[in-house]
Design a protein around this motif. Sequence first.
Motif, mmCIF file in Angstrom:
data_model
loop_
_atom_site.group_PDB
_atom_site.id
_atom_site.type_symbol
_atom_site.label_atom_id
_atom_site.label_comp_id
_atom_site.label_asym_id
_atom_site.label_seq_id
_atom_site.Cartn_x
_atom_site.Cartn_y
_atom_site.Cartn_z
ATOM 1 N N GLN A 22 -24.578 -1.503 8.853
ATOM 2 C CA GLN A 22 -24.319 -1.645 7.421
ATOM 3 C C GLN A 22 -23.273 -0.633 6.965
ATOM 4 N N GLN A 23 -23.345 0.590 7.496
ATOM 5 C CA GLN A 23 -22.352 1.604 7.149
ATOM 6 C C GLN A 23 -20.952 1.150 7.540
ATOM 7 N N GLN A 24 -20.822 0.557 8.719
ATOM 8 C CA GLN A 24 -19.511 0.086 9.171
ATOM 9 C C GLN A 24 -18.968 -0.995 8.229
ATOM 10 N N GLY A 25 -19.848 -1.899 7.785
ATOM 11 C CA GLY A 25 -19.437 -2.926 6.827
ATOM 12 C C GLY A 25 -19.010 -2.335 5.500
ATOM 13 N N VAL A 26 -19.757 -1.339 5.030
ATOM 14 C CA VAL A 26 -19.426 -0.670 3.770
ATOM 15 C C VAL A 26 -18.078 0.041 3.894
ATOM 16 N N LEU A 27 -17.859 0.735 5.008
ATOM 17 C CA LEU A 27 -16.596 1.446 5.208
ATOM 18 C C LEU A 27 -15.411 0.480 5.259
ATOM 19 N N ARG A 28 -15.582 -0.658 5.936
ATOM 20 C CA ARG A 28 -14.510 -1.666 5.972
ATOM 21 C C ARG A 28 -14.197 -2.179 4.570
ATOM 22 N N ALA A 29 -15.251 -2.474 3.804
ATOM 23 C CA ALA A 29 -15.051 -2.963 2.435
ATOM 24 C C ALA A 29 -14.371 -1.907 1.572
ATOM 25 N N MET A 30 -14.776 -0.657 1.714
ATOM 26 C CA MET A 30 -14.164 0.417 0.937
ATOM 27 C C MET A 30 -12.677 0.538 1.246
ATOM 28 N N ARG A 31 -12.328 0.459 2.499
ATOM 29 C CA ARG A 31 -10.926 0.600 2.912
ATOM 30 C C ARG A 31 -10.081 -0.534 2.320
ATOM 31 N N LYS A 32 -10.540 -1.756 2.487
ATOM 32 C CA LYS A 32 -9.789 -2.923 2.006
ATOM 33 C C LYS A 32 -9.776 -2.986 0.477
ATOM 34 N N ASP A 33 -10.959 -2.884 -0.135
ATOM 35 C CA ASP A 33 -11.069 -3.095 -1.571
ATOM 36 C C ASP A 33 -10.435 -1.982 -2.393
ATOM 37 N N SER A 34 -10.404 -0.747 -1.880
ATOM 38 C CA SER A 34 -9.720 0.324 -2.613
ATOM 39 C C SER A 34 -8.214 0.049 -2.656
ATOM 40 N N GLY A 35 -7.652 -0.384 -1.537
ATOM 41 C CA GLY A 35 -6.228 -0.732 -1.520
ATOM 42 C C GLY A 35 -5.923 -1.923 -2.404
ATOM 43 N N ASP A 36 -6.796 -2.936 -2.348
ATOM 44 C CA ASP A 36 -6.605 -4.110 -3.198
ATOM 45 C C ASP A 36 -6.652 -3.735 -4.678
ATOM 46 N N ALA A 37 -7.560 -2.835 -5.052
ATOM 47 C CA ALA A 37 -7.668 -2.411 -6.457
ATOM 48 C C ALA A 37 -6.400 -1.691 -6.906
ATOM 49 N N LEU A 38 -5.851 -0.835 -6.040
ATOM 50 C CA LEU A 38 -4.605 -0.148 -6.397
ATOM 51 C C LEU A 38 -3.459 -1.145 -6.554
ATOM 52 N N LYS A 39 -3.415 -2.128 -5.679
ATOM 53 C CA LYS A 39 -2.353 -3.136 -5.746
ATOM 54 C C LYS A 39 -2.471 -3.976 -7.029
ATOM 55 N N ARG A 40 -3.700 -4.287 -7.437
ATOM 56 C CA ARG A 40 -3.879 -5.029 -8.694
ATOM 57 C C ARG A 40 -3.461 -4.176 -9.892
ATOM 58 N N HIS A 41 -3.771 -2.869 -9.828
ATOM 59 C CA HIS A 41 -3.442 -1.983 -10.951
ATOM 60 C C HIS A 41 -1.941 -1.683 -11.005
ATOM 61 N N TYR A 42 -1.340 -1.507 -9.844
ATOM 62 C CA TYR A 42 0.095 -1.225 -9.741
ATOM 63 C C TYR A 42 0.749 -2.328 -8.892
ATOM 64 N N PRO A 43 1.022 -3.492 -9.460
ATOM 65 C CA PRO A 43 1.549 -4.616 -8.672
ATOM 66 C C PRO A 43 2.850 -4.309 -7.921
ATOM 67 N N GLN A 44 3.661 -3.400 -8.431
ATOM 68 C CA GLN A 44 4.928 -3.066 -7.778
ATOM 69 C C GLN A 44 4.768 -2.032 -6.662
ATOM 70 N N ALA A 45 3.603 -1.435 -6.534
ATOM 71 C CA ALA A 45 3.371 -0.406 -5.511
ATOM 72 C C ALA A 45 3.247 -1.036 -4.126
ATOM 73 N N THR A 46 3.450 -0.212 -3.131
ATOM 74 C CA THR A 46 3.227 -0.607 -1.747
ATOM 75 C C THR A 46 1.955 0.076 -1.288
ATOM 76 N N VAL A 47 1.061 -0.694 -0.705
ATOM 77 C CA VAL A 47 -0.193 -0.149 -0.181
ATOM 78 C C VAL A 47 -0.212 -0.421 1.314
ATOM 79 N N VAL A 48 -0.391 0.644 2.100
ATOM 80 C CA VAL A 48 -0.437 0.517 3.546
ATOM 81 C C VAL A 48 -1.701 1.199 4.058
ATOM 82 N N TRP A 49 -2.069 0.850 5.267
ATOM 83 C CA TRP A 49 -3.211 1.460 5.920
ATOM 84 C C TRP A 49 -2.697 2.074 7.206
ATOM 85 N N GLY A 50 -3.044 3.311 7.458
ATOM 86 C CA GLY A 50 -2.599 3.938 8.694
ATOM 87 C C GLY A 50 -2.185 5.370 8.495
#
Length: 120
Positions: A22-50
């Motif tokens: 369950q922790q692994q699922g939560v961590l995956r969701a946090m990683r993806k959804d935090s970036g998605d939220a930033l992209k929705r708030h700042y549509p012109q921003a670039t969001v990368v993982w790594g």
Amino acid sequence: MATFVILNPQIQGNPALISDSQQQGVLRAMRKDSGDALKRHYPQATVVWGTPGPAIIRVTPILNAPSALQPSSKLSVSLTFDLPEGSRVVMVESFGLVTLWRRGSEAANYAFDRVAHRLP
């Protein structure tokens, strides 16, 4: 516009409340959804993982788990922004467990949208 790199999310507090899988699922969701939220708030921003590079804002999603799973328990979700010039900004929102439980698989999405909504 800014470039954000989403770093590995963290669970603080009492992570033993949920199983390792369950922790692994939560961590995956946090990683993806935090970036998605930033992209929705700042549509012109670039969001990368790594790996962060120069002039990139490093973002660490953090879940602060409660000490016990009770209907009245609260947890907090935060985004820590480490800016290229060395300063740090932390945005935090607190939620009741029942509020997030009702959101089901969209809980992390909802929580990080609420945090991002507070950004300028």
